[in-house]
Design an enzyme around this catalytic site. Structure first.
Site, PDB file in Angstrom:
ATOM      1  N   TYR A 165      39.956  53.229  50.412  1.00 53.40           N
ATOM      2  CA  TYR A 165      40.794  52.348  51.395  1.00 53.40           C
ATOM      3  C   TYR A 165      40.580  51.021  50.862  1.00 53.40           C
ATOM      4  O   TYR A 165      41.361  49.964  50.991  1.00 53.40           O
ATOM      5  CB  TYR A 165      39.766  52.447  52.622  1.00 53.40           C
ATOM      6  CG  TYR A 165      40.169  53.762  53.787  1.00 53.40           C
ATOM      7  CD1 TYR A 165      41.213  53.678  54.365  1.00 53.40           C
ATOM      8  CD2 TYR A 165      39.202  54.658  53.537  1.00 53.40           C
ATOM      9  CE1 TYR A 165      41.716  54.737  55.206  1.00 53.40           C
ATOM     10  CE2 TYR A 165      39.656  55.826  54.290  1.00 53.40           C
ATOM     11  CZ  TYR A 165      40.788  55.845  55.166  1.00 53.40           C
ATOM     12  OH  TYR A 165      40.991  57.070  55.925  1.00 53.40           O
ATOM     13  N   ARG A 183      39.774  50.617  75.988  1.00 57.80           N
ATOM     14  CA  ARG A 183      40.017  49.697  74.860  1.00 57.80           C
ATOM     15  C   ARG A 183      41.313  48.758  75.120  1.00 57.80           C
ATOM     16  O   ARG A 183      41.126  47.658  74.740  1.00 57.80           O
ATOM     17  CB  ARG A 183      40.799  50.718  73.821  1.00 57.80           C
ATOM     18  CG  ARG A 183      41.266  50.084  72.523  1.00 57.80           C
ATOM     19  CD  ARG A 183      41.960  51.035  71.533  1.00 57.80           C
ATOM     20  NE  ARG A 183      43.171  51.311  72.179  1.00 57.80           N
ATOM     21  CZ  ARG A 183      44.131  52.399  71.649  1.00 57.80           C
ATOM     22  NH1 ARG A 183      43.777  52.967  70.398  1.00 57.80           N
ATOM     23  NH2 ARG A 183      44.973  52.844  72.486  1.00 57.80           N
ATOM     24  N   ARG A 189      40.832  58.565  71.170  1.00 56.30           N
ATOM     25  CA  ARG A 189      41.919  58.238  71.739  1.00 56.30           C
ATOM     26  C   ARG A 189      42.403  59.415  72.611  1.00 56.30           C
ATOM     27  O   ARG A 189      43.407  59.102  73.532  1.00 56.30           O
ATOM     28  CB  ARG A 189      42.983  57.960  70.778  1.00 56.30           C
ATOM     29  CG  ARG A 189      42.784  56.731  70.157  1.00 56.30           C
ATOM     30  CD  ARG A 189      43.646  56.373  68.928  1.00 56.30           C
ATOM     31  NE  ARG A 189      43.249  57.249  67.578  1.00 56.30           N
ATOM     32  CZ  ARG A 189      43.673  57.307  66.299  1.00 56.30           C
ATOM     33  NH1 ARG A 189      44.692  56.500  66.316  1.00 56.30           N
ATOM     34  NH2 ARG A 189      43.281  58.068  65.495  1.00 56.30           N
ATOM     35  N   ASP A 198      33.046  52.593  63.020  1.00 56.34           N
ATOM     36  CA  ASP A 198      33.891  53.261  62.025  1.00 56.34           C
ATOM     37  C   ASP A 198      33.461  53.376  60.662  1.00 56.34           C
ATOM     38  O   ASP A 198      32.340  52.280  60.397  1.00 56.34           O
ATOM     39  CB  ASP A 198      35.387  52.277  62.099  1.00 56.34           C
ATOM     40  CG  ASP A 198      36.323  53.220  61.432  1.00 56.34           C
ATOM     41  OD1 ASP A 198      36.981  54.153  62.193  1.00 56.34           O
ATOM     42  OD2 ASP A 198      36.649  52.857  60.169  1.00 56.34           O
ATOM     43  N   ARG A 216      34.930  62.675  66.102  1.00 56.78           N
ATOM     44  CA  ARG A 216      35.877  61.960  66.756  1.00 56.78           C
ATOM     45  C   ARG A 216      35.810  62.228  68.307  1.00 56.78           C
ATOM     46  O   ARG A 216      36.914  62.334  69.029  1.00 56.78           O
ATOM     47  CB  ARG A 216      37.142  62.115  66.333  1.00 56.78           C
ATOM     48  CG  ARG A 216      37.239  61.633  64.796  1.00 56.78           C
ATOM     49  CD  ARG A 216      37.110  60.087  64.735  1.00 56.78           C
ATOM     50  NE  ARG A 216      37.315  59.552  63.401  1.00 56.78           N
ATOM     51  CZ  ARG A 216      38.663  59.025  63.166  1.00 56.78           C
ATOM     52  NH1 ARG A 216      39.447  58.785  63.904  1.00 56.78           N
ATOM     53  NH2 ARG A 216      38.741  58.618  61.862  1.00 56.78           N
TER      54      ARG A 216
HETATM   55  O1  1CP Z   1      33.262  60.106  68.216  1.00 56.81           O
HETATM   56  C1  1CP Z   1      33.551  59.746  67.155  1.00 56.81           C
HETATM   57  O2  1CP Z   1      33.629  60.035  66.163  1.00 56.81           O
HETATM   58  C2  1CP Z   1      33.766  58.134  67.104  1.00 56.81           C
HETATM   59  C3  1CP Z   1      33.404  57.290  66.065  1.00 56.81           C
HETATM   60  C4  1CP Z   1      34.026  57.271  64.825  1.00 56.81           C
HETATM   61  C5  1CP Z   1      33.815  57.821  63.413  1.00 56.81           C
HETATM   62  C6  1CP Z   1      32.650  58.932  63.228  1.00 56.81           C
HETATM   63  C7  1CP Z   1      35.276  56.613  64.672  1.00 56.81           C
HETATM   64  C8  1CP Z   1      36.011  55.858  65.463  1.00 56.81           C
HETATM   65  N1  1CP Z   1      35.703  56.851  63.255  1.00 56.81           N
HETATM   66  C9  1CP Z   1      34.753  57.453  62.545  1.00 56.81           C
HETATM   67  C10 1CP Z   1      34.911  58.043  61.179  1.00 56.81           C
HETATM   68  C11 1CP Z   1      36.402  57.603  60.282  1.00 56.81           C
HETATM   69  N2  1CP Z   1      36.974  56.400  60.297  1.00 56.81           N
HETATM   70  C12 1CP Z   1      36.450  58.569  59.263  1.00 56.81           C
HETATM   71  C13 1CP Z   1      35.688  59.475  58.744  1.00 56.81           C
HETATM   72  C14 1CP Z   1      35.727  60.939  59.522  1.00 56.81           C
HETATM   73  C15 1CP Z   1      37.489  61.474  59.704  1.00 56.81           C
HETATM   74  O3  1CP Z   1      37.637  61.996  58.488  1.00 56.81           O
HETATM   75  O4  1CP Z   1      38.009  61.359  60.530  1.00 56.81           O
HETATM   76  C16 1CP Z   1      37.733  57.837  58.630  1.00 56.81           C
HETATM   77  C17 1CP Z   1      38.433  58.508  57.497  1.00 56.81           C
HETATM   78  C18 1CP Z   1      37.863  56.582  59.220  1.00 56.81           C
HETATM   79  C19 1CP Z   1      39.154  55.659  59.174  1.00 56.81           C
HETATM   80  C20 1CP Z   1      39.700  55.395  60.215  1.00 56.81           C
HETATM   81  N3  1CP Z   1      39.523  54.836  61.292  1.00 56.81           N
HETATM   82  C21 1CP Z   1      41.143  55.940  60.582  1.00 56.81           C
HETATM   83  C22 1CP Z   1      41.851  57.294  59.814  1.00 56.81           C
HETATM   84  C23 1CP Z   1      42.903  56.597  59.071  1.00 56.81           C
HETATM   85  C24 1CP Z   1      43.778  57.317  57.891  1.00 56.81           C
HETATM   86  O5  1CP Z   1      43.546  57.060  56.684  1.00 56.81           O
HETATM   87  O6  1CP Z   1      43.981  58.651  58.199  1.00 56.81           O
HETATM   88  C25 1CP Z   1      41.388  55.624  61.830  1.00 56.81           C
HETATM   89  C26 1CP Z   1      42.697  55.795  62.826  1.00 56.81           C
HETATM   90  C27 1CP Z   1      40.374  54.555  61.968  1.00 56.81           C
HETATM   91  C28 1CP Z   1      40.328  53.951  63.438  1.00 56.81           C
HETATM   92  C29 1CP Z   1      39.526  54.537  64.597  1.00 56.81           C
HETATM   93  N4  1CP Z   1      38.108  54.902  64.245  1.00 56.81           N
HETATM   94  C30 1CP Z   1      37.632  55.502  65.360  1.00 56.81           C
HETATM   95  C31 1CP Z   1      38.577  55.658  66.565  1.00 56.81           C
HETATM   96  C32 1CP Z   1      38.404  56.064  67.818  1.00 56.81           C
HETATM   97  C33 1CP Z   1      39.798  54.948  65.635  1.00 56.81           C
HETATM   98  C34 1CP Z   1      41.014  54.616  66.481  1.00 56.81           C
HETATM   99  C35 1CP Z   1      41.426  53.437  66.958  1.00 56.81           C
HETATM  100  C36 1CP Z   1      42.261  53.175  68.069  1.00 56.81           C
HETATM  101  O7  1CP Z   1      43.493  53.132  67.941  1.00 56.81           O
HETATM  102  O8  1CP Z   1      41.647  53.185  69.136  1.00 56.81           O
END
Ligand code: 1CP
Length: 355
Positions: free
Chosen positions: A155, A41, A32, A78, A28
């Site tokens: 999910y 964003r 954020r 994502d 990540r």
């Molecule tokens: O630099 C990076 O890693 C950004 C790319 C990235 C990756 C590899 C994002 C951006 N998401 C992910 C993978 C991801 N997404 C996972 C696997 C890794 C982990 O365990 O953290 C998972 C479970 C998700 C699902 C997801 N998408 C969540 C988690 C929800 C939960 O159940 O807890 C969230 C918050 C998102 C949205 C998201 N994805 C990425 C970002 C920066 C965000 C936040 C969106 C925002 O509000 O701007």
């Protein structure tokens, strides 16, 4: 037009080859906690507006690389793009995380899921990959990724994020055949999706099994690991004479590292609940290891962060095959300066483990 890779420490470490220091990137790393991410964003409108616009996805991917001397870039996207492309309607509610308009809860819904054509619905992802590769100019490798079938299924069946997994476990225990159909369909889709990322320029791949650790040992093997192994078998492992390393990460999977190593992947992500020294012994040279500082350590003092980096380096020990990372994603409330302290500490303190 492809540039030779200037910094190949990450690729070398995942393949257990010699490097001058331990490479580092952060799960990540784009996101954020960075004010420049939040600003972009807001200008774009939403998270999905960033993901679906290759120029913006590229810009967000580059943001952490401008701030820190990282050894790898990761595609900004994502894991939930696949279920979205299958027609479930992904949306985000502020503060509550991702959700789907439609959930998948029975055989009819599983059968109705289309087989993914990554060149259609997910063309924005492969376009982002090729845009980022162009922008990186060979500086560091680009990691492509997907969720694991089990993690995506949680999910899709729950209809969003969950704390107790009641719907997905209900389906798994009551209708195992339907669950397996869903996981198999996802595995097939993930194979073509990841291979399309490689075709577009991804130089390494990572599979995030964020929720594998909530399964019993037997169910983990049957419902998560088995399908990750199927994916590893189906992936393009070499392009233009270069090995494409594959990393598997099961959060909470420290007790299953030897089973995971047997899938044929190159590297395993380890969270902070496992001791790296023990992990290294368990995998016995079969795979490299990635990890594993507790992301919450970034709330500590600079001195404490440096001390922890030293402890983790010493725990892995001398030699190759370690990619430094956090044990999970960086938290959104972390001060970006602390990430800098962490990354610089790895640069500085890891050299002596490679002499
Ligand atoms: O630099 C990076 O890693 C950004 C790319 C990235 C990756 C590899 C994002 C951006 N998401 C992910 C993978 C991801 N997404 C996972 C696997 C890794 C982990 O365990 O953290 C998972 C479970 C998700 C699902 C997801 N998408 C969540 C988690 C929800 C939960 O159940 O807890 C969230 C918050 C998102 C949205 C998201 N994805 C990425 C970002 C920066 C965000 C936040 C969106 C925002 O509000 O701007």
């Amino acid at each position: 037009m492809s540039h030779p890779l200037v910094n190949d420490r990450y690729i070398k470490a995942t393949l257990q080859q010699e490097t001058d220091r331990t490479p580092i990137w952060m799960m990540r790393q784009a996101g954020r906690y960075l004010p420049e991410y939040r600003q972009l964003r807001a200008e774009a409108g939403s998270f999905m507006d960033l993901c679906t616009n290759p120029e913006l996805a590229c810009e967000v991917t580059m943001q952490p690389l401008r701030r820190y001397p990282l050894d790898a870039a990761i595609l900004f996207s994502d894991i939930l793009t696949i279920p979205d492309a299958m027609g479930l309607g992904l949306y985000f509610t502020p503060g509550e995380g991702p959700a789907f308009k439609k959930a998948v809860r029975d055989e009819k819904a599983v059968k109705a899921l289309p087989i993914l054509d990554p060149h259609q619905e997910l063309k924005y992802v492969t376009d982002a990959v090729s845009t980022i590769r162009r922008e990186l100019k060979g500086s560091v490798p680009l990691i492509g990724f997907s969720g694991s079938p089990w993690t995506l299924a949680t999910y899709m069946v729950e209809g969003g994020t969950t704390k107790n997994f009641s719907e997905v476990k209900g389906l798994m225990y009551e209708q195992p055949a339907v669950m397996h159909q869903l996981l198999d369909k996802l595995a097939d889709s993930i194979i073509v999706y990841l291979n399309a990322q490689v075709e577009a320029g991804a130089q390494a791949l990572m599979i995030f099994d964020t929720w594998g650790g909530v399964l019993t040992p037997r169910d983990y093997q049957e419902l998560s690991l088995r399908y990750m192994a199927k994916i590893v078998d189906g992936l393009t492992r070499e392009k233009d004479g270069q090995r494409i390393p594959v990393t598997l990460f099961t959060k909470g999977g420290g007790k299953w590292l030897d089973l995971m190593a047997a899938t044929g992947c190159d590297c395993l992500g380890v969270d902070w609940t496992t001791d790296l020294n023990e992990a290294r012994q368990r995998v016995a040279g079969k795979v490299a290891l990635q990890g594993n500082m507790d992301p919450s350590m970034l709330y500590a003092s600079d001195e404490r962060i440096r001390e922890e980096v030293e402890t983790i380096l010493a725990s892995y020990g001398h030699g190759n095959g370690h990619v430094f990372n956090l044990g999970h994603g960086i938290h959104q409330t972390v001060n970006p300066e602390k990430a800098g302290v962490f990354i610089n500490a790895v640069h500085e303190l890891s050299k002596k483990y490679h002499q």
